[in-house]
Design a protein around this motif. Structure first.
Motif, short mmCIF file in Angstrom:
data_model
loop_
_atom_site.label_atom_id
_atom_site.label_comp_id
_atom_site.label_asym_id
_atom_site.label_seq_id
_atom_site.Cartn_x
_atom_site.Cartn_y
_atom_site.Cartn_z
N LEU A 321 0.85 -1.18 0.00
CA LEU A 321 0.00 0.00 0.00
C LEU A 321 0.89 1.23 0.00
CD1 LEU A 321 -2.52 -1.03 2.81
CD2 LEU A 321 -2.99 -1.00 0.37
N LYS A 335 -6.70 5.50 7.43
CA LYS A 335 -6.66 5.21 5.99
C LYS A 335 -5.98 3.89 5.72
CE LYS A 335 -6.17 8.41 2.94
NZ LYS A 335 -5.67 9.49 2.08
N ASP A 338 -8.27 1.04 6.84
CA ASP A 338 -9.39 0.87 5.90
C ASP A 338 -8.93 0.19 4.61
OD1 ASP A 338 -11.04 2.08 7.73
OD2 ASP A 338 -11.00 4.05 6.75
N ASN A 339 -7.79 0.63 4.07
CA ASN A 339 -7.29 0.04 2.83
C ASN A 339 -6.93 -1.43 3.01
OD1 ASN A 339 -7.60 2.53 1.64
ND2 ASN A 339 -5.42 3.04 1.62
N THR A 340 -6.38 -1.75 4.16
CA THR A 340 -6.04 -3.15 4.45
C THR A 340 -7.30 -4.00 4.50
OG1 THR A 340 -4.08 -2.48 5.71
CG2 THR A 340 -4.96 -4.69 6.11
N THR A 342 -10.12 -3.47 3.05
CA THR A 342 -10.68 -3.58 1.70
C THR A 342 -10.01 -4.70 0.91
OG1 THR A 342 -11.25 -1.23 1.66
CG2 THR A 342 -11.08 -2.36 -0.46
N PHE A 388 -4.38 1.72 -4.34
CA PHE A 388 -5.62 2.40 -4.70
C PHE A 388 -5.30 3.64 -5.52
CE2 PHE A 388 -6.53 0.22 -0.74
CZ PHE A 388 -7.60 -0.54 -1.14
N LYS A 396 -10.46 0.57 -7.87
CA LYS A 396 -9.24 0.26 -7.14
C LYS A 396 -8.36 -0.60 -8.00
CE LYS A 396 -11.97 0.23 -2.92
NZ LYS A 396 -13.22 0.45 -3.59
#
Length: 483
Positions: A321, A335, A338-340, A342, A388, A396
């Motif tokens: 990321l 952030k 959240d990205n993890t 997802t 992302f 994404k």
């Protein structure tokens, strides 16, 4: 270096040990060892390699094999004083080394010929014992930590010697005891053979044969090269005979390439997994901030690694990321969390039994300041793709990668094709206990090294009997920076 950072322990109720106490102790021990060696040997007469938070190797070949010590040729009074101290230390070594050898465990002493102790290699190993004892005493007297050490003719053998010096001593292995040492050393205990390579070699042997000596007796070179490749096969063939040509690599001015936090737990899925990701991310983010203040650098990427056990088989995966650039600390943490979530949810890769975050791809911090960087940075290097995109349409784009302690002092002698020379030392449990340990993996060493250096390693034992290593080697003049 850590003067402005407080030594706090995270509450056990949070579920993860804090290693700050280990890091602080490690930095103090490294610094003192470097100062002690620089004062007594001269800055150009040893090489230090930092293997981990609590392991190092020291190469003192030049010092042990030269009757005249190369000087630093400094112009200021401090450098001249250091040079004079190094010359005096060397002149006293012959007498002091004999006494230091008496305070050192000689592994399988009955197999060591008396003449072997007094030949060129034996004299170098005796000097290694004295250097190790000098460093260990300095650390205990000034910091209160006990260290154990191993002295021998290579990294591999000196690390094995360290275990004979525990809990608060040192041990030396002379070439005459090498065969006996290998016969009683389990393959999985040897450096570089505790993982997949060692298991592959073990699979070539009968179930009853599990030692390094078994390899030397039963597996010829062509068999090893065919099974594990030419380079690895040659290295294993030499290693089981106590020969290791890997040099001690200077790392005094080399900063860590990553800042990592890992945690193992029972099978965990979301929403419970959210607690662990948040804890790990906050840990890494805080350490990145501290590193930024010390070393003026920032990471560009975060590598997320995790382990699953679908059907009982362990499977490791990872992905990258971009490092969040929000100005607010909590926003950066959220952030990344959240990205993890997802990525893991889209992959369907839960429950997990292990998870970790590593800040990587460090670059020099822009002069505009860290806050400005976090609020304005937009780009990534070509080697790191964004997980992302910055589009608002919710699309994404993922980029994945295949997944993937202070324990001994080493002193190694100058190279000989038939019998390499080296010395090792290991350290026991420190007075100020930590409560965790770090683990690392090293690639198989190359077999075409031309020289075998004199090295020195020290080990301390953590509260849970886990170990790490410190390494020392010769380095050039300059500011002592361990991290």
């Amino acid at each position: 270096m850590y003067r402005m950072e407080k030594n706090k322990m995270r509450s056990p109720s949070l579920g993860k040990a804090c290693l700050d106490r280990y890091r602080l102790a490690s930095s103090h021990i490294f610094s003192l060892i470097v100062e002690t060696l620089a004062e007594n040997l001269g800055r150009k007469n040893f090489t230090l390699e930092r293997a981990s938070i609590d392991e190092l190797f020291i190469d003192v070949t030049a010092f042990c094999y030269q009757s005249v010590i190369p000087t630093d040729n400094g112009d200021n009074a401090k450098e001249k004083e250091t040079t004079a101290a190094a010359i005096k230390f060397r002149s006293d070594c012959d007498t002091n080394a004999i006494q230091s050898l008496k305070e050192t465990v000689v592994c399988h002493e009955a197999l060591v010929d008396p003449g072997e102790v007094n030949d060129e290699t034996g004299e170098a190993l005796r000097l290694g014992c004295h250097i190790a004892l000098t460093a260990r005493r300095a650390v205990f007297e000034k910091l209160g930590f006990t260290l154990s050490a191993g002295i021998s003719t290579s990294k591999l053998v000196s690390k094995l010697a360290a275990s004979y010096g525990k809990p608060d001593g040192q041990a030396v292995i002379f070439p005459g005891a090498m065969a006996k040492l290998m016969e009683e050393t389990q393959i999985r205990k040897a450096r570089m053979l505790g993982g997949k390579l060692g298991k592959k070699v073990q699979s070539l042997l009968p179930d009853s044969e599990t030692t390094m000596g078994s390899i030397s007796r039963l597996l010829p070179l062509d068999c090893l090269e065919k099974a594990i490749g030419e380079e690895s096969g040659r290295w294993v063939f030499d290693a089981c005979r106590g020969i290791d040509f890997e040099e001690v690599r200077p790392t005094l001015k080399v900063l860590p390439k990553s800042i990592t936090a890992f945690k193992s737990f029972p099978n965990v899925s979301y929403p419970e997994l959210e607690k662990w990701t948040t804890l790990l991310v906050r840990d890494v983010m805080k350490r990145v901030q501290a590193d930024n203040a010390r070393n003026n650098r920032i990471p560009k990427s975060i590598s997320v690694g995790y382990t699953m056990v679908p059907g009982g088989a362990w499977i490791g995966q990872s992905f990258r990321l971009p490092f969040p650039t929000d100005r607010d600390f909590n926003s950066r943490v959220q952030k990344l969390v959240d990205n993890t979530r997802t990525v893991l949810t889209e992959r369907g890769h839960t429950p997990l039994i292990r998870m970790g975050f590593s800040a990587i791809d460090f670059v020099v911090r822009p002069k505009i300041g860290i806050d400005s960087f976090f609020s304005k940075a937009k780009t990534q290097s070509s080697s790191t793709k964004r997980l992302f995109s910055g589009n608002n349409d919710g699309k994404k784009e993922a980029h994945t990668e295949s997944g993937g302690i202070i324990d001994s002092f080493f002193i190694t002698g100058k190279s000989q094709p038939a019998t390499p020379k080296s010395i090792t030392i290991t350290s026991p449990q420190p007075i100020d206990h930590g409560n965790g340990a770090l683990h690392g993996k090293n690639p198989p060493p190359k077999s075409n090294q031309k020289k075998n250096k004199l090295g020195y390693s020290v080990t301390t034992e953590g509260e849970r009997n886990r170990f790490a290593q410190l390494v020392i080697r010769r380095y050039g003049s300059g500011k002592n920076e361990l991290f």
